[in-house]
Scaffold this active site. Structure first.
Site: not given
Length: 296
Positions: A59-60, A91, A167, A242
């Site tokens: 998911l974003p 992430t 990450k 983001k």
């Protein structure tokens, strides 16, 4: 990723996406094998949890993960049981990842974080790197069985949330290196250097990196990357903004000094808010720099 998972497993696949066209396109790609391995469309996260014991999400951002996993009657947490095993490859903020996993575990299920790196090229070739945070080695080993269908480097980073740490550090470095390669290619071409020759020199010299060799931002250097497809597809400037925000927040929270990472975050934040660049691949930083050079 879903293509590789479907092709390499001998079981039906249950899929859910708010983009119905994406589900239809995916199913159409596999129409020749649907009689042997069905693909079922469902309308909510809770339906996924009720029908599948192994659940993989990507998911974003943090709010999306919280909504899909925890919020509302149709969230995953309301459909899991002791047989459920959840792998989140989003992430997101480490604190959100740990919150979600722990609440799922409190329901009797198992959950891990497994963010991914390798880009669209790695996703298609099943050569991705998965950075896994899991509360036990047994959870990691169970996840590895499925993640190996989509990647070749499945790394146990430690306890829940450590996959997210790896990450955001990786993506901060990626943002920095992409900005550097874009500036370098733009400078060399502006000075009259042939772009392909310059890229070849960089990739056999000390400036070589993933952003120059595998994902070069100059159009036409590599055939199957977004820069040669008008910067369409790939990893958007909005998502890179983001991810670098997550890195900056983590640096503030841990009192860690970052300088280039903060500058890269400012650049991608600007790109994500520039008309025509929001959905472009993050390598479009080259186009943006080139446009600025022509204006000045």
């Amino acid at each position: 990723m879903a293509n590789n998972l479907y092709q390499k497993m001998n079981s039906p696949l249950i899929i859910h996406d708010i983009n119905k066209a994406a589900m239809e396109k995916f199913t159409l790609l596999h129409k020749s094998t649907l009689s042997q391995k069905p693909i079922f469309h469902v309308n909510s996260p809770i339906e996924v949890a009720r029908k599948a014991s192994i659940i993989i999400t990507m998911l974003p951002s943090s709010p999306h993960v919280k909504k899909v996993y925890l919020e509302g009657q149709d969230s995953l947490i309301n459909g899991v049981d002791e047989n459920s095993f959840l792998i989140d490859s989003s992430t997101v903020d480490q604190s959100v990842s740990k919150l979600v996993s722990n609440q799922i575990i409190d329901k009797g299920a198992r959950a891990i974080d497994a963010p991914v790196s390798g880009g669209i090229v790695g996703a298609e070739a099943a050569t991705l790197t998965f950075m896994v945070g899991a509360s036990t080695s047994e959870d990691f080993n169970k996840a590895k069985e499925y993640l190996s269908h989509m990647g070749k480097n499945i790394v146990y980073c430690g306890k829940l949330g450590t996959g997210q740490i790896a990450k955001i550090c990786n993506n901060m470095l990626l943002a920095i290196s992409m900005v550097g390669v874009a500036e370098t290619m733009n400078l060399g071409v502006q000075l009259g250097m042939d772009a392909k020759l310059l890229a070849n020199i960089l990739n056999t010299s000390t400036g070589r990196c993933w952003s120059s060799e595998v994902y070069n931002p100059y159009p036409g250097i590599l055939p199957n990357v977004p820069s040669s497809k008008n910067y369409e597809g790939g990893f958007s400037n909005t998502l890179m903004a983001k991810d670098t925000r997550l890195a900056v927040k983590a640096a503030i929270d841990s009192n860690s000094t970052i300088i280039l990472g903060a500058i890269a975050q400012q650049l991608y934040n600007q790109l994500s808010k520039t008309a025509g660049y929001e959905k472009c691949d993050f390598s479009s930083i080259y186009k943006w720099l080139n446009d600025l050079s022509r204006v000045s």
